[in-house]
Design a protein around this motif. Structure first.
Motif, PDB file in Angstrom:
ATOM      1  N   ILE A   4      36.123  41.378  -1.474  1.00 56.15           N
ATOM      2  CA  ILE A   4      35.196  41.328  -0.350  1.00 56.15           C
ATOM      3  C   ILE A   4      33.965  40.527  -0.763  1.00 56.15           C
ATOM      4  N   VAL A   5      33.679  39.464  -0.028  1.00 59.62           N
ATOM      5  CA  VAL A   5      32.463  38.691  -0.270  1.00 59.62           C
ATOM      6  C   VAL A   5      31.339  39.406   0.470  1.00 59.62           C
ATOM      7  N   THR A   6      30.282  39.729  -0.254  1.00 60.07           N
ATOM      8  CA  THR A   6      29.183  40.480   0.348  1.00 60.07           C
ATOM      9  C   THR A   6      27.850  39.793   0.090  1.00 60.07           C
ATOM     10  N   ASN A   7      26.813  40.324   0.725  1.00 63.14           N
ATOM     11  CA  ASN A   7      25.466  39.771   0.587  1.00 63.14           C
ATOM     12  C   ASN A   7      24.464  40.918   0.522  1.00 63.14           C
ATOM     13  N   ASP A   8      23.193  40.585   0.441  1.00 64.87           N
ATOM     14  CA  ASP A   8      22.146  41.612   0.340  1.00 64.87           C
ATOM     15  C   ASP A   8      22.177  42.599   1.507  1.00 64.87           C
ATOM     16  N   GLN A   9      22.579  42.138   2.695  1.00 63.85           N
ATOM     17  CA  GLN A   9      22.569  43.006   3.866  1.00 63.85           C
ATOM     18  C   GLN A   9      23.619  44.115   3.784  1.00 63.85           C
ATOM     19  N   THR A  10      24.752  43.852   3.154  1.00 64.84           N
ATOM     20  CA  THR A  10      25.842  44.839   3.121  1.00 64.84           C
ATOM     21  C   THR A  10      26.123  45.411   1.735  1.00 64.84           C
ATOM     22  N   PHE A  11      25.513  44.853   0.710  1.00 68.91           N
ATOM     23  CA  PHE A  11      25.805  45.267  -0.667  1.00 68.91           C
ATOM     24  C   PHE A  11      25.562  46.760  -0.905  1.00 68.91           C
ATOM     25  N   LYS A  12      24.360  47.235  -0.591  1.00 65.56           N
ATOM     26  CA  LYS A  12      24.033  48.651  -0.853  1.00 65.56           C
ATOM     27  C   LYS A  12      24.973  49.594  -0.114  1.00 65.56           C
ATOM     28  N   ASP A  56      32.477  40.296  -4.403  1.00 70.84           N
ATOM     29  CA  ASP A  56      31.989  38.999  -4.872  1.00 70.84           C
ATOM     30  C   ASP A  56      30.590  38.812  -4.314  1.00 70.84           C
ATOM     31  N   VAL A  57      29.630  38.462  -5.175  1.00 71.84           N
ATOM     32  CA  VAL A  57      28.250  38.253  -4.729  1.00 71.84           C
ATOM     33  C   VAL A  57      27.739  36.925  -5.289  1.00 71.84           C
ATOM     34  N   ASN A  58      27.242  36.078  -4.398  1.00 75.02           N
ATOM     35  CA  ASN A  58      26.585  34.849  -4.836  1.00 75.02           C
ATOM     36  C   ASN A  58      25.205  35.259  -5.360  1.00 75.02           C
ATOM     37  N   ALA A  59      25.020  35.180  -6.672  1.00 74.00           N
ATOM     38  CA  ALA A  59      23.801  35.678  -7.311  1.00 74.00           C
ATOM     39  C   ALA A  59      22.554  34.899  -6.893  1.00 74.00           C
ATOM     40  N   GLU A  60      22.699  33.636  -6.574  1.00 74.78           N
ATOM     41  CA  GLU A  60      21.543  32.834  -6.195  1.00 74.78           C
ATOM     42  C   GLU A  60      21.041  33.165  -4.796  1.00 74.78           C
ATOM     43  N   GLU A  61      21.939  33.551  -3.907  1.00 76.55           N
ATOM     44  CA  GLU A  61      21.570  33.781  -2.512  1.00 76.55           C
ATOM     45  C   GLU A  61      21.251  35.245  -2.210  1.00 76.55           C
ATOM     46  N   ASN A  62      21.487  36.136  -3.166  1.00 78.45           N
ATOM     47  CA  ASN A  62      21.343  37.576  -2.915  1.00 78.45           C
ATOM     48  C   ASN A  62      20.575  38.260  -4.040  1.00 78.45           C
ATOM     49  N   PRO A  63      19.244  38.095  -4.059  1.00 79.30           N
ATOM     50  CA  PRO A  63      18.440  38.628  -5.163  1.00 79.30           C
ATOM     51  C   PRO A  63      18.458  40.155  -5.270  1.00 79.30           C
ATOM     52  N   ASP A  64      18.561  40.872  -4.159  1.00 78.33           N
ATOM     53  CA  ASP A  64      18.585  42.336  -4.241  1.00 78.33           C
ATOM     54  C   ASP A  64      19.840  42.826  -4.958  1.00 78.33           C
ATOM     55  N   ALA A  65      20.975  42.274  -4.588  1.00 73.62           N
ATOM     56  CA  ALA A  65      22.236  42.649  -5.243  1.00 73.62           C
ATOM     57  C   ALA A  65      22.211  42.235  -6.709  1.00 73.62           C
ATOM     58  N   ARG A  66      21.643  41.074  -7.000  1.00 71.94           N
ATOM     59  CA  ARG A  66      21.547  40.583  -8.379  1.00 71.94           C
ATOM     60  C   ARG A  66      20.696  41.534  -9.220  1.00 71.94           C
ATOM     61  N   HIS A  67      19.573  41.975  -8.694  1.00 74.29           N
ATOM     62  CA  HIS A  67      18.685  42.872  -9.436  1.00 74.29           C
ATOM     63  C   HIS A  67      19.295  44.259  -9.634  1.00 74.29           C
ATOM     64  N   ALA A  68      20.152  44.680  -8.721  1.00 73.09           N
ATOM     65  CA  ALA A  68      20.779  46.005  -8.816  1.00 73.09           C
ATOM     66  C   ALA A  68      21.604  46.143 -10.096  1.00 73.09           C
TER      67      ALA A  68
END
Length: 107
Positions: A4-12, A56-68
């Protein structure tokens, strides 16, 4: 299970609603990330991991998920159980992915 490709909006939501989650952080420019992606997808389809959600998270486009997960290099793999980070490290090796998955199954 499909990745599943996710982003900051759906990661948490995804890591909290699913008991066991593995996340691959990548960037579009990252050659090692591109080389590891097919292995990650193949492992996600293996029957023994059917109870684990693969993200799958694009680390450059999703700083909240990256910091988690404390991402400091790419590709980066992390495992979460009930929304809590268990372990994570920069790696593009299938052996490390399998080690994390075994740890997650035993957690």
């Amino acid at each position: 299970m499909a990745v599943i490709v996710t982003n900051d909006q759906t990661f948490k939501q995804l890591i909290s609603e699913n008991e066991k989650v593995v996340v691959k952080y990548y960037a579009d420019w990252c050659g090692a990330c591109k080389m590891f992606a097919p292995k990650y997808r193949r492992v996600s389809d293996e029957e023994q991991y059917k109870d684990i959600v693969f993200l799958d998270v694009n680390a450059e486009e999703n700083p909240d998920a990256r910091h988690a997960a404390g991402v400091d290099n790419l590709p980066f793999l992390a495992i979460f159980k009930n929304g809590q980070l268990i372990e994570g490290s920069a790696s593009g090796k299938e052996e490390y992915l399998r080690k994390l998955l075994e740890k997650l199954q035993q957690a």
